[in-house]
Write an enzyme that holds these catalytic residues in place. Structure first.
Site, mmCIF file in Angstrom:
data_model
loop_
_atom_site.group_PDB
_atom_site.id
_atom_site.type_symbol
_atom_site.label_atom_id
_atom_site.label_comp_id
_atom_site.label_asym_id
_atom_site.label_seq_id
_atom_site.Cartn_x
_atom_site.Cartn_y
_atom_site.Cartn_z
ATOM 1 N N ASP A 8 12.125 -59.947 15.631
ATOM 2 C CA ASP A 8 11.508 -60.613 16.772
ATOM 3 C C ASP A 8 12.400 -61.802 17.112
ATOM 4 O O ASP A 8 13.245 -62.209 16.297
ATOM 5 C CB ASP A 8 10.094 -61.065 16.400
ATOM 6 N N ASP A 10 11.409 -65.171 19.275
ATOM 7 C CA ASP A 10 10.774 -66.481 19.220
ATOM 8 C C ASP A 10 9.983 -66.653 17.928
ATOM 9 O O ASP A 10 9.096 -65.854 17.616
ATOM 10 C CB ASP A 10 9.850 -66.669 20.428
ATOM 11 N N GLU A 17 8.928 -71.606 19.540
ATOM 12 C CA GLU A 17 7.482 -71.579 19.776
ATOM 13 C C GLU A 17 6.880 -72.972 20.030
ATOM 14 O O GLU A 17 6.092 -73.135 20.967
ATOM 15 C CB GLU A 17 6.758 -70.889 18.620
ATOM 16 N N SER A 107 11.661 -58.015 21.577
ATOM 17 C CA SER A 107 10.805 -59.146 21.925
ATOM 18 C C SER A 107 9.973 -58.865 23.164
ATOM 19 O O SER A 107 10.406 -58.137 24.071
ATOM 20 C CB SER A 107 11.678 -60.380 22.179
ATOM 21 N N LYS A 113 15.441 -65.098 28.814
ATOM 22 C CA LYS A 113 14.995 -66.097 27.842
ATOM 23 C C LYS A 113 15.795 -65.983 26.552
ATOM 24 O O LYS A 113 16.221 -66.991 25.979
ATOM 25 C CB LYS A 113 13.503 -65.910 27.554
ATOM 26 N N ASP A 164 6.433 -62.554 13.308
ATOM 27 C CA ASP A 164 5.662 -63.762 12.982
ATOM 28 C C ASP A 164 4.307 -63.806 13.664
ATOM 29 O O ASP A 164 3.595 -64.809 13.555
ATOM 30 C CB ASP A 164 6.456 -65.014 13.355
#
Length: 211
Positions: A8, A10, A17, A107, A113, A164
């Site tokens: 992942d 972020d 985050e 993601s 991003k 996460d």
């Protein structure tokens, strides 16, 4: 032996985050929804921005039709000011390279991003050709398609996912993949209940992978 590591972005590769959620808190406050940073993480971590919009409206935010474009612009502006890699990420990528284990990023965030956050930390070139984004595929976690697409692209038979969030862990479980959940600040019982193996430091990953 695992033949692919799916990261992942972020909260796993980059410490974005807290920054993104602070932008969200500030923005939603202007539309009548006052949240703490902890509230924002609890409500929105790992979701899509459309999901954030709908949840925020349910909670009482009076959001305009063009809100998603607005929050993306504000978030990207903040991330361009600086975001750090998670400690140990560069070393982990070097170890995976040395062992010949391919890796990619999957993601719910956009490629734009990821280019902002990974690019300023010198690792974008390591991922630029192996980016799997919900914005491109049109389906987001907790749907497993992102992970299944990545595994298929690499011909991987034993991929492992590093996540996460509950949506990410759920997607990994639905894909039938082993999932390591990164919880640098401890906790993560909800992720363990979903089937993830918890770890707190990137330096632990090689041992977890048996390399």
């Amino acid at each position: 032996m695992h033949d692919l590591v799916i990261f992942d972005c972020d909260g796993v590769l980059v410490d974005s985050e807290p920054l993104s959620n602070q932008v969200l808190v500030d923005n939603l406050g202007r539309y009548g929804l006052n949240l703490t940073l902890e509230d924002s993480v609890g409500f929105f971590l790992g979701g899509t921005m459309a999901g954030v919009r709908d949840k925020a409206r349910d909670l009482g935010a009076d959001l305009p039709d063009g809100w998603i474009d607005e929050i993306y612009a504000e978030t990207y502006d903040r991330l361009r000011q600086g975001v750090n890699l998670m400690p140990g990420v560069s070393e982990l990528l070097t170890t995976l390279d040395a062992k010949g284990i391919p890796f990619c990023v999957a993601s719910n965030g956009s490629p734009d991003k990821m280019k902002i956050t990974l690019g300023q930390n010198g690792v974008w070139e390591r991922f630029s050709q192996v980016v799997f984004s919900a914005h491109v595929l049109g389906t987001a976690k907790p749907d497993p398609t992102l992970f299944l697409t990545a595994a298929e692209r690499f011909g991987a038979l034993a991929p492992v996912v590093i996540e996460d969030s509950t949506s990410g862990v759920t997607a990994a479980m639905r894909a039938g993949m082993r999932c390591l959940a990164f919880v640098p600040n401890g906790g993560g019982e909800d992720l363990a209940e979903l089937g993830a193996e918890l770890f707190t430091n990137m330096a632990q990953v090689p041992e977890l992978l048996g390399i």
